[in-house]
Design a protein around this motif. Sequence first.
Motif, short mmCIF file in Angstrom:
data_model
loop_
_atom_site.label_atom_id
_atom_site.label_comp_id
_atom_site.label_asym_id
_atom_site.label_seq_id
_atom_site.Cartn_x
_atom_site.Cartn_y
_atom_site.Cartn_z
N LEU A 169 -16.89 -28.09 25.61
CA LEU A 169 -17.00 -27.12 26.70
C LEU A 169 -17.73 -27.69 27.91
O LEU A 169 -17.43 -27.35 29.05
CB LEU A 169 -17.71 -25.85 26.20
CG LEU A 169 -16.92 -24.99 25.23
CD1 LEU A 169 -17.78 -23.85 24.73
CD2 LEU A 169 -15.67 -24.45 25.89
N LYS A 171 -17.55 -30.65 29.02
CA LYS A 171 -16.63 -31.55 29.72
C LYS A 171 -15.60 -30.82 30.57
O LYS A 171 -14.97 -31.41 31.42
CB LYS A 171 -15.90 -32.45 28.70
CG LYS A 171 -16.83 -33.43 28.01
CD LYS A 171 -16.06 -34.26 27.01
CE LYS A 171 -17.01 -35.22 26.29
NZ LYS A 171 -16.30 -35.98 25.26
N LEU A 172 -15.42 -29.53 30.35
CA LEU A 172 -14.46 -28.75 31.12
C LEU A 172 -14.92 -28.60 32.56
O LEU A 172 -16.11 -28.37 32.82
CB LEU A 172 -14.25 -27.37 30.51
CG LEU A 172 -13.55 -27.30 29.15
CD1 LEU A 172 -13.53 -25.88 28.64
CD2 LEU A 172 -12.13 -27.83 29.26
N GLU A 173 -14.00 -28.70 33.47
CA GLU A 173 -14.32 -28.49 34.88
C GLU A 173 -13.97 -27.06 35.24
O GLU A 173 -12.91 -26.56 34.87
CB GLU A 173 -13.52 -29.45 35.77
CG GLU A 173 -14.00 -30.87 35.66
CD GLU A 173 -13.26 -31.75 36.63
OE1 GLU A 173 -12.86 -31.26 37.70
OE2 GLU A 173 -13.08 -32.92 36.30
#
Length: 175
Positions: A169, A171-173
């Motif tokens: 999560l 790492k999500l943009e």
Amino acid sequence: MFLSVKEMELRKVRFDEALQPGQIDFSGEEIEQSSPLKAAGVAELLPGSDGEVRIQGRYAVEMTADCDRCLGTARFPLNAGFDLYYRPVSVIAKEEEVGIDEGEAEIGFYEGGGLELEDILREQVLLALPMQRVCSEGCQGICPVCGRNRNEARCDCRVESTSDRWEALRKLEIH
């Protein structure tokens, strides 16, 4: 001590008891009575009621339990008053659903000819105990790595997380 409703019809019933450890069954509660439980008060039948009983009094006792953090001994000196109301079970409607107001939620019920003082005191003691039983607010607990009681000795263990379930999560943009 049995608090008899028949006796309460004649007069108020006064009690002044000292119950030794073991007289009230606290087994299954992970708690022990470490001093005599002293209780004094009065039980009376309320005039004009259909068997409603009022029991007022005070109790004092010291209870002990294992600390939830370090497993050492946690002491709980209790000294409190109580003012309780009870009605006979027979006044409850048997087969219909009945709504109760907030005041009625505070009323207990009894069966037969009265109430056992020991049962009342057991309930009051259990209600007075904290949900988390700790030896002190500053208790540091047990090290999850070496098992040492952190209150007694320092440990230099480090807890390292082997799995980071939130890593994906992070790492999500966000757009």
